[in-house]
Design an enzyme around this catalytic site. Sequence first.
Site, PDB file in Angstrom:
ATOM      1  N   SER A 131      72.387 -77.270  45.365  1.00 16.38           N
ATOM      2  CA  SER A 131      70.936 -77.142  45.463  1.00 16.38           C
ATOM      3  C   SER A 131      70.456 -77.482  46.867  1.00 16.38           C
ATOM      4  O   SER A 131      70.981 -78.379  47.515  1.00 16.38           O
ATOM      5  CB  SER A 131      70.238 -78.070  44.465  1.00 16.38           C
ATOM      6  OG  SER A 131      68.825 -77.967  44.597  1.00 16.38           O
ATOM      7  N   LYS A 185      73.043 -79.053  37.222  1.00 19.70           N
ATOM      8  CA  LYS A 185      72.269 -78.185  38.120  1.00 19.70           C
ATOM      9  C   LYS A 185      71.217 -77.402  37.338  1.00 19.70           C
ATOM     10  O   LYS A 185      70.091 -77.190  37.813  1.00 19.70           O
ATOM     11  CB  LYS A 185      73.219 -77.227  38.856  1.00 19.70           C
ATOM     12  CG  LYS A 185      72.525 -76.165  39.727  1.00 19.70           C
ATOM     13  CD  LYS A 185      71.677 -76.796  40.814  1.00 19.70           C
ATOM     14  CE  LYS A 185      71.068 -75.821  41.796  1.00 19.70           C
ATOM     15  NZ  LYS A 185      71.106 -74.416  41.605  1.00 19.70           N
ATOM     16  N   HIS A 188      68.406 -79.700  36.642  1.00 21.20           N
ATOM     17  CA  HIS A 188      67.711 -79.833  37.929  1.00 21.20           C
ATOM     18  C   HIS A 188      66.728 -78.686  38.106  1.00 21.20           C
ATOM     19  O   HIS A 188      65.568 -78.885  38.491  1.00 21.20           O
ATOM     20  CB  HIS A 188      68.737 -79.855  39.067  1.00 21.20           C
ATOM     21  CG  HIS A 188      68.168 -79.583  40.434  1.00 21.20           C
ATOM     22  ND1 HIS A 188      67.790 -78.309  40.854  1.00 21.20           N
ATOM     23  CD2 HIS A 188      67.913 -80.394  41.486  1.00 21.20           C
ATOM     24  CE1 HIS A 188      67.318 -78.374  42.077  1.00 21.20           C
ATOM     25  NE2 HIS A 188      67.391 -79.630  42.493  1.00 21.20           N
ATOM     26  N   ASN A 189      67.176 -77.468  37.844  1.00 28.26           N
ATOM     27  CA  ASN A 189      66.310 -76.303  38.047  1.00 28.26           C
ATOM     28  C   ASN A 189      65.165 -76.283  37.056  1.00 28.26           C
ATOM     29  O   ASN A 189      64.057 -75.848  37.382  1.00 28.26           O
ATOM     30  CB  ASN A 189      67.132 -75.025  37.946  1.00 28.26           C
ATOM     31  CG  ASN A 189      67.979 -74.777  39.180  1.00 28.26           C
ATOM     32  OD1 ASN A 189      68.220 -75.685  39.975  1.00 28.26           O
ATOM     33  ND2 ASN A 189      68.441 -73.556  39.361  1.00 28.26           N
ATOM     34  N   GLU A 192      62.732 -78.593  38.395  1.00 32.35           N
ATOM     35  CA  GLU A 192      62.128 -77.917  39.551  1.00 32.35           C
ATOM     36  C   GLU A 192      61.004 -76.976  39.113  1.00 32.35           C
ATOM     37  O   GLU A 192      59.911 -76.970  39.703  1.00 32.35           O
ATOM     38  CB  GLU A 192      63.213 -77.139  40.281  1.00 32.35           C
ATOM     39  CG  GLU A 192      62.744 -76.320  41.476  1.00 32.35           C
ATOM     40  CD  GLU A 192      63.879 -75.498  42.059  1.00 32.35           C
ATOM     41  OE1 GLU A 192      63.653 -74.299  42.321  1.00 32.35           O
ATOM     42  OE2 GLU A 192      64.983 -76.045  42.239  1.00 32.35           O
TER      43      GLU A 192
END
Length: 472
Positions: A131, A185, A188-189, A192
């Site tokens: 990222s 990940k 995380h997105n 986000e």
Amino acid sequence: MSEQPQVGLIGLGTMGAALSLNIAEKGHFLAVYNRTGSVTDTFVQTAGDLAPRLTPTKTLENFVAAIKAPRVIILMVPAGPVVDDHIDALKPLLGPDDLIIDAGNANFYDTERRAKRAQNEKFGFIGIGVSGGESGARHGPSIMVGGTEADWARVAPMLEAISAKYDGTPCASLMGPGGAGHFVKMVHNGIEYADMQMIAEVYSLMRDGMAYKAPQVADVFENWNKGRLASYLIEISAKVARAEDPISGNAMLDVILDKAGQKGTGRWTAIEAQQLAVPVPVIEAAVAARNLSARLDTRQRGAEYFGDAQKALEGEGIAAKTLEKALIAGKILCYAQGFEMLAAAATHFGWDLPMPAIARVWREGCIIRSDMLNDMATALTNNPGDNLIFAEPFSGLLKDCEAALRDTVIAATKAGIAVPALAAGLSWFDSIRTRRTSANMIQAQRDYFGAHGFERVDGKNEPHGPWAGHED
């Protein structure tokens, strides 16, 4: 004469090219390959002082042959079947102990499958979430690794060297086996998506509810970036609000179509949360808002048919300090939901996900990096297994900021300004501190039409109501 590389990278698109230069800059010799040979040539020709560390190749056979065994081969190709195609093409060319690293935005289920398949091959396989966008790939991304301890130990020096650093600590860590890195990940997105949506919502309140011009919005964001909300996303929000369109001279924001794009990773988060039965309503609201933004014709028709929903806020609007506190509360609630999802995944998949390490890896290099994450790492260390909202300083911040979040959602709702992510966060917060919800009505309904049964508050073993046997 250049040293023979022990590392190779396939895929010289934006991210692959940036990551290659990062690896070379950190002292590694690197073989590079791209399906279109001219791309490889141009990349090496424009690499400047780093070109001597790069070995360009035009075929996969030459690429593999150029790398000293045991090889480390990084794939930076589009997620999905393209990754499998490259693994299949590489398979007959690889030797014992060679290692393939998928550094793309893979679905973690695909990574799990590939890792299991590799157990029966002579080569190894790990999946890493990267990222930070192009800048992060070039100068230091956040890296979330899924693989065996042995494979991590082998590549850790390189990955830690190219990763972002927070006070000298590498933002790269092993998350667990198989697809664990790509799962982290993915979450995380999802966070986000939610973080970006909430920022967009307070921007909408300023723009549509209080008639702020873009430079005024920039002033607010710049001020917030000096406090609790200090983060990459607030920083760039200030910059885009400050920017002018070189064509028209107007504010850049005012000439951008309100149709948000997405690559699907936030949607994966929402889908997987449902599979895990973990409520992540802020992320789900953010995904839905992006989907709705793309329905331009429907929104236009809705405004014409029912009247434009957006009106000025009542009175003098909302103080910037109130909006700031609302966003602080929303951010805490969003991250709390994300870490709850990670905890549920750890149990479901048998991963020992290192929660404090995840927060630490996210402190620098990645898109959601923020000052709050350092406190989150500490909270997750001191309160293992507990939800972030019950740990200091976040419990105190929520108590301080709850009224601002509620006032913001109420004011927005009265004005017809949609704030789906902030509202979803508030609703989740209210639900999680409700001693007795209305789910007893749902259980009664389920028992009435399907004899599903229920538990009684007095503990008696009478799992059905007096309506048993009714058929309507």
